[in-house]
Write an enzyme that holds these catalytic residues in place. Sequence first.
Site, PDB file in Angstrom:
ATOM      1  N   MET A   4     -12.145   4.578  -0.568  1.00 13.57           N
ATOM      2  CA  MET A   4     -12.800   4.851   0.717  1.00 13.57           C
ATOM      3  C   MET A   4     -13.400   6.242   0.587  1.00 13.57           C
ATOM      4  SD  MET A   4      -9.740   3.245   3.013  1.00 13.57           S
ATOM      5  CE  MET A   4      -8.604   3.352   1.642  1.00 13.57           C
ATOM      6  N   SER A  24       0.840  -1.197   0.000  1.00 14.14           N
ATOM      7  CA  SER A  24       0.000   0.000   0.000  1.00 14.14           C
ATOM      8  C   SER A  24       0.872   1.243   0.000  1.00 14.14           C
ATOM      9  CB  SER A  24      -0.890   0.009   1.245  1.00 14.14           C
ATOM     10  OG  SER A  24      -1.379   1.322   1.455  1.00 14.14           O
ATOM     11  N   MET A  61     -11.304  -5.993   5.320  1.00 15.57           N
ATOM     12  CA  MET A  61     -10.486  -5.086   6.115  1.00 15.57           C
ATOM     13  C   MET A  61     -10.166  -5.772   7.445  1.00 15.57           C
ATOM     14  SD  MET A  61     -10.041  -2.394   4.294  1.00 15.57           S
ATOM     15  CE  MET A  61      -9.035  -1.584   5.531  1.00 15.57           C
ATOM     16  N   HIS A  92      -8.339   1.178  -4.029  1.00 16.02           N
ATOM     17  CA  HIS A  92      -9.254   0.939  -2.906  1.00 16.02           C
ATOM     18  C   HIS A  92      -9.940   2.263  -2.580  1.00 16.02           C
ATOM     19  CE1 HIS A  92      -9.518  -0.104   1.709  1.00 16.02           C
ATOM     20  NE2 HIS A  92     -10.708   0.088   1.150  1.00 16.02           N
ATOM     21  N   MET A 129      -8.820   8.127   0.075  1.00 16.85           N
ATOM     22  CA  MET A 129      -9.627   8.518   1.244  1.00 16.85           C
ATOM     23  C   MET A 129     -10.105   9.954   1.070  1.00 16.85           C
ATOM     24  SD  MET A 129      -7.307   6.954   4.285  1.00 16.85           S
ATOM     25  CE  MET A 129      -6.546   5.327   4.143  1.00 16.85           C
ATOM     26  N   HIS A 152      -1.122  -1.233  -4.278  1.00 13.51           N
ATOM     27  CA  HIS A 152      -2.408  -0.951  -3.630  1.00 13.51           C
ATOM     28  C   HIS A 152      -2.497   0.557  -3.403  1.00 13.51           C
ATOM     29  CE1 HIS A 152      -5.937  -1.984  -1.163  1.00 13.51           C
ATOM     30  NE2 HIS A 152      -5.517  -1.051  -0.302  1.00 13.51           N
ATOM     31  N   ASP A 154      -6.659  -6.650   4.018  1.00 12.21           N
ATOM     32  CA  ASP A 154      -6.061  -5.312   4.014  1.00 12.21           C
ATOM     33  C   ASP A 154      -6.005  -4.750   5.436  1.00 12.21           C
ATOM     34  OD1 ASP A 154      -5.171  -2.768   3.456  1.00 12.21           O
ATOM     35  OD2 ASP A 154      -6.950  -2.137   2.347  1.00 12.21           O
ATOM     36  N   ASP A 171      -4.651   3.596  -1.948  1.00  9.96           N
ATOM     37  CA  ASP A 171      -5.715   3.926  -0.990  1.00  9.96           C
ATOM     38  C   ASP A 171      -6.244   5.335  -1.211  1.00  9.96           C
ATOM     39  OD1 ASP A 171      -6.010   1.612   0.740  1.00  9.96           O
ATOM     40  OD2 ASP A 171      -3.941   1.994   1.356  1.00  9.96           O
TER      41      ASP A 171
HETATM   42  C1  DX5 Z   1      -6.388   1.368   5.574  1.00 11.19           C
HETATM   43  C2  DX5 Z   1      -5.878   1.037   4.196  1.00 11.19           C
HETATM   44  C3  DX5 Z   1      -4.846  -0.035   4.146  1.00 11.19           C
HETATM   45  C4  DX5 Z   1      -3.708   0.171   5.102  1.00 11.19           C
HETATM   46  C5  DX5 Z   1      -2.581  -0.784   4.938  1.00 11.19           C
HETATM   47  O1  DX5 Z   1      -7.496   2.181   5.492  1.00 11.19           O
HETATM   48  O2  DX5 Z   1      -6.933   0.617   3.367  1.00 11.19           O
HETATM   49  O3  DX5 Z   1      -4.450  -0.264   2.818  1.00 11.19           O
HETATM   50  O4  DX5 Z   1      -3.230   1.449   5.063  1.00 11.19           O
HETATM   51  O5  DX5 Z   1      -1.539  -0.349   5.762  1.00 11.19           O
HETATM   52  P1  DX5 Z   1      -0.914  -1.258   6.904  1.00 11.19           P
HETATM   53  O6  DX5 Z   1      -0.376  -2.473   6.229  1.00 11.19           O
HETATM   54  O7  DX5 Z   1       0.131  -0.391   7.503  1.00 11.19           O
HETATM   55  O8  DX5 Z   1      -2.019  -1.594   7.862  1.00 11.19           O
HETATM   56 ZN    ZN Z   2      -6.444  -0.288   1.388  1.00  8.46          ZN
END
Ligand code: DX5
Ligand code: ZN
Length: 232
Positions: A70, A10, A139, A68, A39, A35, A181, A37
């Site tokens: 969010m 990630s 998750m 991903h 947000m 990956h 994840d 993320d």
């Molecule tokens: C959390 C994310 C993950 C996360 C992974 O909201 O979707 O992808 O950051 O990071 P680690 O491996 O540090 O938990």
């Molecule tokens: Zn993620």
Amino acid sequence: MKPSYRLAPSLLSANFAKLGEEVANVIASGADWIHFDVMDNHYVPNLTIGPLVCEAIRPLTQASIDVHLMVKPVDHIIPDFAKAGANLITFHPEASEHIDRTLSLIRESGCQAGLVFNPATPLDYMDHVMEKLDMVVLMSVNPGFGGQKFIPETLNKLRLARAKIDAYTALSGRQILLEVDGGVNKDNIAGIARAGADTFVAGSAVFGAGKGSDLHRYDSIIAALRAALAST
Ligand code: DX5
Ligand code: ZN
């Protein structure tokens, strides 16, 4: 037969001032996917990166970019990520008014589609849309931040998800990936694989391991994760 495994570091824990290098280095070190993320400071209490950053890293690697989302609402941003070069797009059922429609939108945009389940979200959301799923994501932390601790109850939920997917595959002949994840590291990844996951996101475990070295290479942590998986 042993399943094939995918490692998806990630970017959340990468050095954002050197993002291009980080992407190239982590793939050169043996990772399979990136990956990504996303947000929005609304669906989750953090704000990260969007389609412009996806587009910027796209030319740097042949590896699949696993986006991903969010974000809420989710639909309007999907074509933007498809145009920016995403390969897979996943979203949380709570962030969509019409889950079936959002899954179709992802496929129509030319990407593979997946649903992401928060720790307390029941797996039932997948039951009537299996045909439209390419990946299910569990998750193992509450979404929003990297570096959190793996929630052990996820192992029970993984076994349930594995059973649902295997039953579907036996009937349809079609595979659905099962990704986990949050909080994955070299010490717990084998147990997570034994519970049924075949695809592993790791942020802090991977990018944290490269901190302090000028080269920012991740060979040894990727090798350690693969060695743990080979022991299953
Ligand atoms: C959390 C994310 C993950 C996360 C992974 O909201 O979707 O992808 O950051 O990071 P680690 O491996 O540090 O938990
Ligand atoms: Zn993620």
